[in-house]
Design an enzyme around this catalytic site. Structure first.
Site, short mmCIF file in Angstrom:
data_model
loop_
_atom_site.label_atom_id
_atom_site.label_comp_id
_atom_site.label_asym_id
_atom_site.label_seq_id
_atom_site.Cartn_x
_atom_site.Cartn_y
_atom_site.Cartn_z
N GLU A 122 -61.47 -50.43 -44.66
CA GLU A 122 -62.24 -49.44 -45.41
C GLU A 122 -61.71 -48.03 -45.18
O GLU A 122 -61.56 -47.25 -46.13
CB GLU A 122 -63.72 -49.55 -45.04
CG GLU A 122 -64.32 -50.91 -45.42
CD GLU A 122 -65.79 -50.83 -45.75
OE1 GLU A 122 -66.12 -50.78 -46.95
OE2 GLU A 122 -66.60 -50.81 -44.81
N GLU A 142 -66.56 -58.69 -43.94
CA GLU A 142 -68.01 -58.49 -43.83
C GLU A 142 -68.83 -59.68 -44.32
O GLU A 142 -69.81 -60.08 -43.68
CB GLU A 142 -68.42 -57.22 -44.58
CG GLU A 142 -68.12 -55.93 -43.84
CD GLU A 142 -66.67 -55.48 -43.95
OE1 GLU A 142 -66.34 -54.40 -43.44
OE2 GLU A 142 -65.85 -56.22 -44.56
#
Length: 268
Positions: A122, A142
Site C-alpha cells: 500500500e 488483507e
C-alpha cells in the site's frame, strides 16, 4: 537528521534516504515508524537542497505491513507508546505517513528487497518510481485475514495497473514475485538481490541533475491531471508548465548545453 528507533534518515548527496528499520519484525509498521516516516516526508519537502527521496527497508526486507500481533492484542496497542501524543494531535498522521493523504512534492523512489506485502504494497502505491530485488515478494494479503486494504489499494491499484490484475491481487491475497509485479506494471525495475537501493540511488542522481522546479512541476502536473478530462488536463499543464520557462534555471539549462558544461541549477 531526525528519525526514530524504527525509521532512520540519511542524506546521500541531494537525496534523502528513509529506511524502515525494524528488521526483527520484517519492518512491520509501528507508531515510531509512522511518525518517523511522516516527519521524513515533511523534512524533505522543507529543504530545497533535497531533490529526491528514496524509501527502503533494513535487513533485506521492505515492509510486511501492519503489526498483526500487536493488532490482535487486547488493547490493539503498537510499540512506541510515547508517540501516541503525536497521533492524538493529528489523527490523520498514519495515513499521511503511508502516503495515503500526503504527497511529497519531491520524487519518491522505492527500493524494495524481500517482503513488500499488505501495508508495504500500500505504501508502495504512493511512491513514484519503484525498484525491486529479483526475489522480492509483493501482494495485498488483507483478505486472507478477513481484513480490508484500507491504505488506498482498492482505489489506487486499479488506476496504476490493469483492473483485472488489480482485482486478482486484491481478491486472491496471493503473493507476487518481483518479475510478475513488473509484468503487470506495479514495479518498474527488477534488479539482482541486494542492489535495489543502489539502483534507486542511481535513478535519484539522474533526477537530481535536472532542474528542481521543472521536476516538481512535472510531478505535480502528472498527479493533478490524472482524473481530469484531456481538455482540462492540457489546460492545467499549460498553467503548470509556462511559468517554468520564465525561471533562471530554464535559461541556465540551454546555456549550459550550448557551452557544453554541466548545468548549475539554483532553484530560481
Amino acid at each position: 537528521m531526525g528519525g526514530t528507533e524504527h525509521l532512520t534518515v540519511e542524506r546521500v548527496g541531494a537525496t534523502l534516504v528513509l529506511t524502515l528499520n525494524r528488521p526483527e519484525a520484517k519492518n512491520a509498521l509501528s507508531l515510531p515508524m509512522l511518525v518517523g516516516l511522516y516527519d521524513g516526508w515533511l523534512a524533505a519537502d522543507a529543504d530545497d537542497s533535497i531533490r529526491s527521496i528514496v524509501l527502503t527497508g533494513a535487513g533485506g526486507t521492505f515492509c510486511a505491513g501492519m503489526d498483526l500481533k500487536a493488532l490482535a492484542s487486547d488493547d490493539g496497542a503498537m510499540a512506541g507508546q510515547e508517540y501516541r501524543d503525536r497521533m492524538k494531535e493529528d489523527p490523520d498522521l498514519h495515513w499521511k505517513a503511508m502516503l495515503r493523504h500526503h504527497r511529497p512534492r519531491k520524487p519518491v523512489i522505492a527500493a524494495v528487497e524481500g517482503y513488500c506485502v499488505a501495508g508495504g504494497t500500500e505504501i508502495l502505491q504512493g511512491t513514484d518510481i519503484r525498484v525491486a530485488g529479483e526475489s522480492a515478494t509483493l501482494g495485498l494479503f488483507e483478505v486472507r485475514r478477513a481484513l480490508f486494504p484500507i491504505g488506498g489499494s482498492t482505489v489506487r491499484l486499479p488506476r496504476q495497473i490493469p483492473r483485472t490484475h488489480a482485482l486478482e491481487m486484491l481478491l486472491t491475497g496471493r503473493p507476487y514475485s518481483a518479475a510478475e509485479a513488473k509484468d503487470i506494471g506495479l514495479i518498474g525495475h527488477v534488479v539482482p538481490d541486494g542492489t535495489a537501493l543502489e539502483r534507486a540511488l542511481e535513478i535519484a542522481e539522474q533526477i537530481n541533475a535536472n532542474g528542481p522546479l521543472a521536476v516538481e512541476a512535472v510531478k505535480a502536473s502528472v498527479y493533478d491531471t490524472a482524473e481530469m478530462t484531456e481538455t482540462e488536463g492540457l489546460r492545467h499543464e499549460l498553467e503548470r508548465g509556462w511559468p517554468i520557462f520564465a525561471t533562471a534555471d530554464a535559461k541556465e539549462g540551454p546555456r549550459a548545453f550550448a557551452e557544453k558544461r554541466p548545468a548549475v541549477f539554483k532553484r530560481a
